[in-house]
Design an enzyme around this catalytic site. Structure first.
Site, PDB file in Angstrom:
ATOM      1  CD  GLU A  32      -3.082  -0.491   0.065  1.00  0.00           C
ATOM      2  OE1 GLU A  32      -3.151  -0.168  -1.151  1.00  0.00           O
ATOM      3  OE2 GLU A  32      -3.611  -1.503   0.529  1.00  0.00           O
ATOM      4  CG  ASP A  35       0.493   2.866  -6.534  1.00  0.00           C
ATOM      5  OD1 ASP A  35       0.722   3.708  -5.633  1.00  0.00           O
ATOM      6  OD2 ASP A  35      -0.614   2.766  -7.099  1.00  0.00           O
ATOM      7  CG  LEU A 122     -13.763  -1.997  -2.328  1.00  0.00           C
ATOM      8  CD1 LEU A 122     -15.103  -2.719  -2.245  1.00  0.00           C
ATOM      9  CD2 LEU A 122     -12.621  -2.939  -1.949  1.00  0.00           C
ATOM     10  CG  ASP A 175      -6.283   1.800  -7.549  1.00  0.00           C
ATOM     11  OD1 ASP A 175      -5.575   0.967  -6.949  1.00  0.00           O
ATOM     12  OD2 ASP A 175      -6.724   2.836  -7.012  1.00  0.00           O
TER      13      ASP A 175
HETATM   14  C1  GLA Z   1      -5.231   4.548  -4.123  1.00  0.00           C
HETATM   15  C2  GLA Z   1      -4.456   4.909  -5.389  1.00  0.00           C
HETATM   16  C3  GLA Z   1      -3.419   3.827  -5.736  1.00  0.00           C
HETATM   17  C4  GLA Z   1      -2.554   3.485  -4.532  1.00  0.00           C
HETATM   18  C5  GLA Z   1      -3.412   3.235  -3.295  1.00  0.00           C
HETATM   19  C6  GLA Z   1      -2.578   3.050  -2.058  1.00  0.00           C
HETATM   20  O1  GLA Z   1      -6.022   3.406  -4.359  1.00  0.00           O
HETATM   21  O2  GLA Z   1      -5.340   5.063  -6.470  1.00  0.00           O
HETATM   22  O3  GLA Z   1      -2.649   4.256  -6.821  1.00  0.00           O
HETATM   23  O4  GLA Z   1      -1.604   4.477  -4.304  1.00  0.00           O
HETATM   24  O5  GLA Z   1      -4.332   4.284  -3.059  1.00  0.00           O
HETATM   25  O6  GLA Z   1      -1.805   1.914  -2.144  1.00  0.00           O
END
Ligand code: GLA
Length: 388
Positions: A32, A35, A122, A175
């Site tokens: 988490e 990215d 989500l 995502d």
């Molecule tokens: C959101 C962002 C992702 C990622 C998460 C945390 O979902 O869209 O790119 O950074 O938070 O891991």
């Protein structure tokens, strides 16, 4: 979702026969806030989708109807797009990027039906972007050069840019990537620097259980972008000592500690989360491949603690949900999933215990908080597709 009822709904608003596309939301098993630091993530697509029904038009008008918002917006492609700070930004952001990429863009009637819970971590936003992007590129250009050539990684990058530049949320690639590349019964281990990925089979003896705290997050409100800025500040300082680094991905804990005197405490803790989390994802991938769910679960617990204490993106309700999960028989591991500040936890639970887990956690959470949670037992789903 009944495809026939989606088509009927489309025809209530627009003429013509639509083509149907869908893109899934996601959970993240581990990795988490790594990215956008060129690190590693391990998401899975879930069986909740955003559906898009689209029929091309012969003029330059794009009409978009959202069922969730009971709202229709229109734009003439001859004009430039401006962000309206509402649901339609996700769609116009994608159209804007398609145009900037030099891909042909013609008028269309579009109906959007979303079933990914919104504000729940989500990734309903990636699902709407990817479903729209796929629909526009495949349906509008049917028969043209571009029809066969929707490269999934390019689509994910285009949708990420839409969110970064049009919506103003500086999200990473996770995502959109999993919504494009998900695979049934698999988690996806992604290197966010090279975009190389590995599909890892989910062990049949475990279930993913998603618990929605019902506390809505508001990423765009700035906390997310602030976390990203703190990581960039960390890299800027560390670069003075380690000139070859490009991102926190290139730094280990020993190096961070060596230069900790030069880094403000808050920035140090943000960096420590990212660096330790990257290690955890890589270990977790080995554990999943070895079928060691116990070890995998321990890493999930460590990830949650790090997000709570170092990255400070958890909240009371997420912490309660994780604590209650950890008391249940059959639990391997529990953690918050997604950006944080509310939304969902992801739990890895023994398959035979999943149903009991769902009931017990829901009851205990409601008793502790007064909020009635949604709890889903979910399997990993396929990525975006055209629906026949
Ligand atoms: C959101 C962002 C992702 C990622 C998460 C945390 O979902 O869209 O790119 O950074 O938070 O891991």
């Amino acid at each position: 979702m009944e495809i026939d009822s989606l088509k009927k709904e489309f025809q209530r608003f627009f003429p013509g026969k639509p083509q149907i596309f869908r893109a899934p939301g996601r959970v993240n098993l581990i990795g988490e806030h790594t990215d956008y630091n060129d690190g590693f993530v391990m998401p899975a697509a879930i069986d909740f989708h955003t559906w898009v029904a689209l029929a091309p038009r012969s003029d330059s008008t794009v009409n978009i109807r959202s069922e969730s918002f009971a709202d229709t917006v229109s734009v003439d492609l001859k004009n430039s797009f401006a962000a309206a700070h509402t649901w339609s930004d996700y769609v116009f952001g994608v159209l804007d990027q398609i145009r900037r990429a030099g891909l042909p863009l013609t008028g269309a009637d579009i109906l959007i039906h979303g079933e990914v819970p919104m504000g729940a971590g989500l990734s309903s936003s990636a699902a709407i972007e990817v479903a729209t992007g796929l629909a526009v590129l495949e349906a509008q250009h049917a028969g043209s050069l571009h029809a066969q050539s929707v490269d999934r990684t390019q689509l994910a990058l285009l949708c990420q840019r839409a969110e970064n530049e049009f919506v103003g949320m500086r999200c990473g690639i996770m995502d959109q990537f999993i919504s494009c590349h998900g695979r049934r019964n698999h988690a996806l281990m992604l290197d966010c620097r090279t975009l190389e990925f590995k599909l890892l089979p989910m062990p049949p003896e475990a279930r993913m259980v998603i618990c929605n705290t019902m506390v809505k997050h508001q990423h765009a409100s700035g906390e997310y972008n602030q976390r990203r800025a703190a990581c960039e500040e960390g890299v800027r300082i560390l670069k003075q000592h380690l000139p070859s680094i490009r991102a926190l991905r290139d730094v280990n804990l020993e190096q961070l500690d060596k230069y900790s005197d030069t880094i403000p405490g808050m920035v140090y803790r943000r960096c420590r989360h990212v660096i330790t989390e990257n290690d955890r994802v890589q270990q977790a991938a080995s554990m999943l491949q070895a079928g060691d769910l116990k070890a995998f679960g321990i890493l999930m617990g460590e990830s949650h603690a790090s997000l709570r204490d170092d990255y400070e993106v958890s909240c009371r309700e997420l912490d309660i949900m994780v604590e209650l999960a950890n008391q249940q028989p059959g639990i391997y591991g529990a953690r918050m999933t997604g950006g944080g500040f509310g939304g969902c936890t992801i739990n890895l639970v023994a398959a035979a215990r999943a149903e009991n887990f769902r009931e017990n956690v829901a009851a205990a959470y409601e008793q502790a908080t007064g909020l009635k949670p949604q709890v889903f037992i979910s399997s990993a789903a396929d990525g975006a597709s055209r629906v026949a």
